[in-house]
Design a protein around this motif. Structure first.
Motif, short mmCIF file in Angstrom:
data_model
loop_
_atom_site.label_atom_id
_atom_site.label_comp_id
_atom_site.label_asym_id
_atom_site.label_seq_id
_atom_site.Cartn_x
_atom_site.Cartn_y
_atom_site.Cartn_z
N PRO A 26 0.81 -1.23 0.00
CA PRO A 26 0.00 0.00 0.00
C PRO A 26 0.84 1.27 0.00
N VAL A 27 1.94 1.29 0.76
CA VAL A 27 2.80 2.47 0.80
C VAL A 27 3.50 2.66 -0.54
N ALA A 28 3.99 1.57 -1.13
CA ALA A 28 4.66 1.67 -2.42
C ALA A 28 3.70 2.12 -3.51
N LEU A 29 2.47 1.65 -3.45
CA LEU A 29 1.48 2.05 -4.46
C LEU A 29 1.16 3.53 -4.34
N ALA A 30 1.09 4.05 -3.12
CA ALA A 30 0.86 5.49 -2.95
C ALA A 30 2.02 6.29 -3.50
N GLY A 31 3.25 5.83 -3.28
CA GLY A 31 4.41 6.52 -3.84
C GLY A 31 4.43 6.45 -5.35
N ARG A 82 2.24 9.02 -7.07
CA ARG A 82 2.78 10.37 -7.19
C ARG A 82 3.71 10.49 -8.39
N GLU A 83 4.41 9.41 -8.73
CA GLU A 83 5.31 9.44 -9.87
C GLU A 83 4.56 9.30 -11.19
N HIS A 84 3.45 8.58 -11.18
CA HIS A 84 2.67 8.32 -12.41
C HIS A 84 1.25 8.80 -12.20
N VAL A 85 1.11 10.08 -11.87
CA VAL A 85 -0.19 10.60 -11.49
C VAL A 85 -1.22 10.51 -12.61
N GLY A 129 -1.75 -1.85 -10.24
CA GLY A 129 -1.21 -1.93 -8.89
C GLY A 129 -2.27 -2.21 -7.85
N SER A 130 -3.45 -1.62 -8.02
CA SER A 130 -4.55 -1.87 -7.10
C SER A 130 -5.01 -3.32 -7.17
N VAL A 131 -5.03 -3.88 -8.38
CA VAL A 131 -5.47 -5.27 -8.56
C VAL A 131 -4.53 -6.22 -7.83
N VAL A 132 -3.21 -6.06 -8.02
CA VAL A 132 -2.28 -7.00 -7.38
C VAL A 132 -2.22 -6.78 -5.87
N THR A 133 -2.61 -5.60 -5.39
CA THR A 133 -2.64 -5.35 -3.95
C THR A 133 -3.89 -5.96 -3.31
N ILE A 134 -5.00 -5.91 -4.02
CA ILE A 134 -6.26 -6.40 -3.49
C ILE A 134 -6.41 -7.91 -3.65
#
Length: 273
Positions: A223-228, A231-234, A243-248
């Motif tokens: 979750p922290v890496a996805l938030a970062g 910001r880089e790929h807004v 990223g949300s799919v692989v996190t969930i």
């Protein structure tokens, strides 16, 4: 309205509610397979024109998401196993063992439930710094070794275990650890599964505490890496959705596999003690 008509209305409302809840998740999955910039069109498409795995390759090859997922899995698994050991032991002790100050101590623990977690973050961080656990797995795991909610849940369920069963085991010469491991734990199985799912989900989805205590990027959780990464790929909605799919996905699969035991534990816990 007859009974059949009522069933049709109720089932129709349930289906509509399910579609309303699932639509964002399904659209997120669809966008993760779209070409860069495709989801930014107006109106946004529901399905990709030409499905691609480029977003997932970018996520794992260049963004290093595999490392962050490993960190999340390791931390969530360690917290789940260790907190189960502490919560089950403490909950059983508060339910069935007699010691001085038991009820008063339990009341103090319950009082801690009304204290917001954010209030304790600064002193907790200073404590982790004093212990040398900042920027390490231990800094995330140690504060989660026990929870008041977990102890309370186990205590309420363990109170339903007959005292006669435990006394009979003691008369047969069984020690307290033998009673706990061979008699109590099997009876606590439904609540163990429920508490394990609660703990794993909370640990996996935790954002604030890992963000505070893990300053090195190599130690960060998903979750922290996805938030970062956001910001880089807004503007890269497709990459963010991947990223949300692989996190969930891991926690969703876990819940679907164990949902029967999870619901059973909740229902039993609501009528125990």
């Amino acid at each position: 309205m007859n009974a059949r008509g009522a069933r049709i209305v109720v089932n129709g409302l349930l289906i509509a509610a399910a579609v309303f809840v699932l639509f964002p998740l399904l659209w997120m999955l669809s966008v993760s397979f779209m070409q860069p910039g495709e989801a930014s069109a107006f109106p946004p498409p529901l399905l990709p024109a030409h499905a691609t795995l480029a977003n997932y390759r970018e996520l794992f090859v260049r963004a290093g998401m595999g490392r962050y997922l490993f960190n999340s899995l390791l931390i969530a698994t360690a917290i789940t196993l260790l907190s189960l050991a502490f919560n089950l032991s403490a909950g059983y002790a508060f339910a069935k063992l007699h010691f001085a100050g038991r009820e008063r101590l339990f009341q103090i623990l319950l009082g801690a439930l009304v204290v917001p977690a954010q209030v304790a973050m600064i002193p907790l961080f200073l404590l982790m710094k004093w212990l040398g656990l900042v920027n390490s797995y231990g800094g995330v795991i140690v504060p989660a070794l026990a929870s008041v909610f977990g102890i309370y849940l186990v205590r309420q369920y363990a109170r339903s275990i007959p005292d006669e069963l435990l006394e009979a085991a003691r008369l047969d010469g069984a020690g307290e650890w033998t009673i706990f491991l061979r008699i109590v734990l099997p009876l606590l199985k439904p609540i163990v599964v429920t508490l394990a799912i609660f703990t794993f989900l909370a640990s996996w989805n935790d954002f604030m505490w890992p963000l505070i205590v893990l300053s090195d990027q190599a130690w960060q959780t998903a979750p922290v890496a996805l938030a970062g990464l956001s910001r880089e790929h807004v503007q890269d909605n497709e990459l963010m959705m991947a990223g949300s799919v692989v996190t969930i996905l891991p926690v969703l699969v876990l819940f679907l596999i164990l949902q029967r035991h999870y619901i059973q534990g909740l229902l039993l816990g609501s009528v125990k003690g």
